[in-house]
Write a protein that holds these residues in place. Sequence first.
Motif, PDB file in Angstrom:
ATOM      1  N   LEU A 252       0.831  -1.224   0.167  1.00  0.00           N
ATOM      2  CA  LEU A 252       0.073  -0.129  -0.105  1.00  0.00           C
ATOM      3  C   LEU A 252       0.778   1.568   0.094  1.00  0.00           C
ATOM      4  N   PRO A 253       1.873   1.327   0.751  1.00  0.00           N
ATOM      5  CA  PRO A 253       2.837   2.437   0.519  1.00  0.00           C
ATOM      6  C   PRO A 253       3.448   2.650  -0.650  1.00  0.00           C
ATOM      7  N   MET A 254       3.305   2.002  -1.478  1.00  0.00           N
ATOM      8  CA  MET A 254       4.001   2.125  -2.902  1.00  0.00           C
ATOM      9  C   MET A 254       3.065   3.165  -3.833  1.00  0.00           C
ATOM     10  N   TYR A 255       1.785   3.277  -3.173  1.00  0.00           N
ATOM     11  CA  TYR A 255       1.262   4.395  -3.677  1.00  0.00           C
ATOM     12  C   TYR A 255       1.877   5.795  -3.502  1.00  0.00           C
ATOM     13  N   GLY A 256       2.186   5.856  -2.358  1.00  0.00           N
ATOM     14  CA  GLY A 256       3.276   7.268  -2.354  1.00  0.00           C
ATOM     15  C   GLY A 256       4.370   7.512  -3.172  1.00  0.00           C
ATOM     16  N   VAL A 257       4.802   6.440  -4.039  1.00  0.00           N
ATOM     17  CA  VAL A 257       5.996   6.530  -4.565  1.00  0.00           C
ATOM     18  C   VAL A 257       6.033   7.598  -5.710  1.00  0.00           C
ATOM     19  N   GLN A 258       4.616   7.868  -6.190  1.00  0.00           N
ATOM     20  CA  GLN A 258       4.458   8.940  -7.028  1.00  0.00           C
ATOM     21  C   GLN A 258       4.796  10.470  -6.580  1.00  0.00           C
ATOM     22  N   ILE A 259       5.224  10.353  -5.155  1.00  0.00           N
ATOM     23  CA  ILE A 259       5.567  11.734  -4.773  1.00  0.00           C
ATOM     24  C   ILE A 259       7.100  12.302  -5.329  1.00  0.00           C
ATOM     25  N   ALA A 260       7.669  11.115  -5.705  1.00  0.00           N
ATOM     26  CA  ALA A 260       9.132  11.518  -6.316  1.00  0.00           C
ATOM     27  C   ALA A 260       8.961  12.064  -7.653  1.00  0.00           C
ATOM     28  N   PHE A 261       7.775  12.065  -8.093  1.00  0.00           N
ATOM     29  CA  PHE A 261       7.722  12.649  -9.431  1.00  0.00           C
ATOM     30  C   PHE A 261       6.784  13.838  -9.561  1.00  0.00           C
ATOM     31  N   LYS A 262       6.576  14.360  -8.161  1.00  0.00           N
ATOM     32  CA  LYS A 262       5.473  15.393  -8.287  1.00  0.00           C
ATOM     33  C   LYS A 262       6.193  16.567  -7.362  1.00  0.00           C
ATOM     34  N   ASP A 263       5.575  17.839  -7.339  1.00  0.00           N
ATOM     35  CA  ASP A 263       5.963  18.911  -6.520  1.00  0.00           C
ATOM     36  C   ASP A 263       5.045  19.022  -5.248  1.00  0.00           C
TER      37      ASP A 263
ATOM     38  N   TYR B 132       9.662  16.942   0.709  1.00  0.00           N
ATOM     39  CA  TYR B 132       9.467  15.666   0.505  1.00  0.00           C
ATOM     40  C   TYR B 132       9.520  15.138  -0.885  1.00  0.00           C
ATOM     41  N   SER B 133       9.310  15.835  -1.855  1.00  0.00           N
ATOM     42  CA  SER B 133       9.745  15.351  -3.153  1.00  0.00           C
ATOM     43  C   SER B 133      11.030  14.875  -3.496  1.00  0.00           C
ATOM     44  N   LEU B 134      12.104  15.636  -3.004  1.00  0.00           N
ATOM     45  CA  LEU B 134      13.152  15.276  -3.231  1.00  0.00           C
ATOM     46  C   LEU B 134      13.668  14.113  -2.255  1.00  0.00           C
ATOM     47  N   SER B 135      13.198  14.203  -1.388  1.00  0.00           N
ATOM     48  CA  SER B 135      13.755  13.038  -0.441  1.00  0.00           C
ATOM     49  C   SER B 135      13.106  11.635  -0.937  1.00  0.00           C
ATOM     50  N   ALA B 136      11.855  11.713  -1.485  1.00  0.00           N
ATOM     51  CA  ALA B 136      11.299  10.595  -1.971  1.00  0.00           C
ATOM     52  C   ALA B 136      11.860  10.300  -3.433  1.00  0.00           C
ATOM     53  N   ALA B 137      12.470  11.017  -3.997  1.00  0.00           N
ATOM     54  CA  ALA B 137      13.043  10.797  -5.175  1.00  0.00           C
ATOM     55  C   ALA B 137      14.372  10.173  -5.148  1.00  0.00           C
ATOM     56  N   VAL B 138      15.143  10.498  -3.935  1.00  0.00           N
ATOM     57  CA  VAL B 138      16.556  10.037  -3.504  1.00  0.00           C
ATOM     58  C   VAL B 138      16.139   8.707  -3.017  1.00  0.00           C
TER      59      VAL B 138
ATOM     60  N   ASN C  14      12.946  16.101  -9.839  1.00  0.00           N
ATOM     61  CA  ASN C  14      13.609  15.744  -8.544  1.00  0.00           C
ATOM     62  C   ASN C  14      14.781  15.093  -8.690  1.00  0.00           C
ATOM     63  N   PHE C  15      14.894  14.197  -9.661  1.00  0.00           N
ATOM     64  CA  PHE C  15      15.969  13.389  -9.673  1.00  0.00           C
ATOM     65  C   PHE C  15      17.239  14.091 -10.209  1.00  0.00           C
ATOM     66  N   GLN C  16      16.782  15.008 -10.992  1.00  0.00           N
ATOM     67  CA  GLN C  16      17.871  15.939 -11.701  1.00  0.00           C
ATOM     68  C   GLN C  16      18.453  16.857 -10.816  1.00  0.00           C
ATOM     69  N   THR C  17      17.503  17.357  -9.794  1.00  0.00           N
ATOM     70  CA  THR C  17      18.083  18.281  -8.701  1.00  0.00           C
ATOM     71  C   THR C  17      19.013  17.510  -7.701  1.00  0.00           C
ATOM     72  N   PHE C  18      18.572  16.105  -7.536  1.00  0.00           N
ATOM     73  CA  PHE C  18      19.677  15.463  -6.751  1.00  0.00           C
ATOM     74  C   PHE C  18      20.820  15.033  -7.508  1.00  0.00           C
ATOM     75  N   PHE C  19      21.038  14.937  -8.570  1.00  0.00           N
ATOM     76  CA  PHE C  19      22.240  14.510  -9.205  1.00  0.00           C
ATOM     77  C   PHE C  19      22.959  15.763  -9.649  1.00  0.00           C
ATOM     78  N   ASN C  20      22.421  16.893  -9.839  1.00  0.00           N
ATOM     79  CA  ASN C  20      23.001  18.146 -10.031  1.00  0.00           C
ATOM     80  C   ASN C  20      23.530  18.709  -8.921  1.00  0.00           C
TER      81      ASN C  20
ATOM     82  N   VAL D 290       6.024  16.956 -12.113  1.00  0.00           N
ATOM     83  CA  VAL D 290       7.224  17.601 -12.397  1.00  0.00           C
ATOM     84  C   VAL D 290       8.166  16.482 -12.956  1.00  0.00           C
ATOM     85  N   GLY D 291       7.626  15.319 -13.201  1.00  0.00           N
ATOM     86  CA  GLY D 291       8.646  14.406 -13.879  1.00  0.00           C
ATOM     87  C   GLY D 291       9.962  14.104 -13.180  1.00  0.00           C
ATOM     88  N   PHE D 292      11.150  14.057 -13.808  1.00  0.00           N
ATOM     89  CA  PHE D 292      12.244  13.644 -13.284  1.00  0.00           C
ATOM     90  C   PHE D 292      12.931  14.890 -12.690  1.00  0.00           C
TER      91      PHE D 292
END
Length: 318
Positions: A47-58, A284-290, A75-81, A71-73
């Motif tokens: 059930l918590p996998m539903y919240g994975v979409q936070i990584a792709f949202k603001d 929250y979104s950045l932490s979920a993406a990482v 958050n991932f770009q923010t982390f890697f940059n 916001v797509g990827f």
Amino acid sequence: MSVKSVGKERVPWSTRAIHTCRGIRRNWGLYLLLLPAVVLLFCFNYLPMYGVQIAFKDFTPSNGIEGSPWVGFANFQTFFNSFQSKNLIWNTITLSLYSLIAGFPFPIFLALMMNQIRVKRFKQTLQVVTYLPHFISTVVMVGIMLILLSPSNGIYGNLAHALGVQSPPNIMGQASAFQHIYVWSDVWQHAGWDSIIYIAALAAIDPTLYEAATVDGASKFQRLIYIDLPFLIPTAVILLIMRAGNIMNLGFEKVYLMQNPLNTSISEVISTYVYKIGMISNQYSLSAAVNLFNTIINFVLLVLVNGVSKKLGDTSLW
């Protein structure tokens, strides 16, 4: 109609479904006992996998998951940059590999050693002594290390003063010492507990094998090499595969409690970074993406190591 595949007849899915239903009906009591574990697994792992979409949202709590914009990827770009990404990944990988290389063989050695002990009371005492540290909580364990390694009033400090060192260095504050303290204290705490499964595997060996080897003139060392180790290898491989699937997951509590401003350059790992930017900085979104990136790496490593193990030794999780 059945389908031929690799010289074997494949059973149609409808037939397999009927057999499965009959098996469940025949063993309904066992499945009823399994039901609570399945419900817990579903509630807390799926059930918590539903919240994975936070990584792709603001994500903002006021808008909720559905109301937050995609916001797509980004958050991932923010982390890697970010300037921290390379250091975080490097710290996590090095500490994980160090823990794996140092900690994985010790339970095997301990189990082999205990298996050679013939004095029952001494063996039981040694087992209890090695098991007990596992039950020390992480907070208490770190507190013990802070007291023992204190340069002012700990055993380390008092010993240094006795040897004539007036100002001993603060080991807990040295970045170069962080990984060694973390890994070897972890080995001391959990090696005895982790050896239980290997001791159980050794207990399942047929005693007649030892008797036959003794009659043939095999020494204790030869019996260990040619009887004990081959029986332990399948168990060790399975545990190694499972450890590889968690190689990017470090014990957050212990790392976080051992952190201080002097060793952050080495002690900052992905799990502590996710906590800080998520719970403290409210990103929250950045932490979920990482965290999702970390989980994907673990999954890929699990599949790769399992595939290599299956190809080389026919031992795998699936």
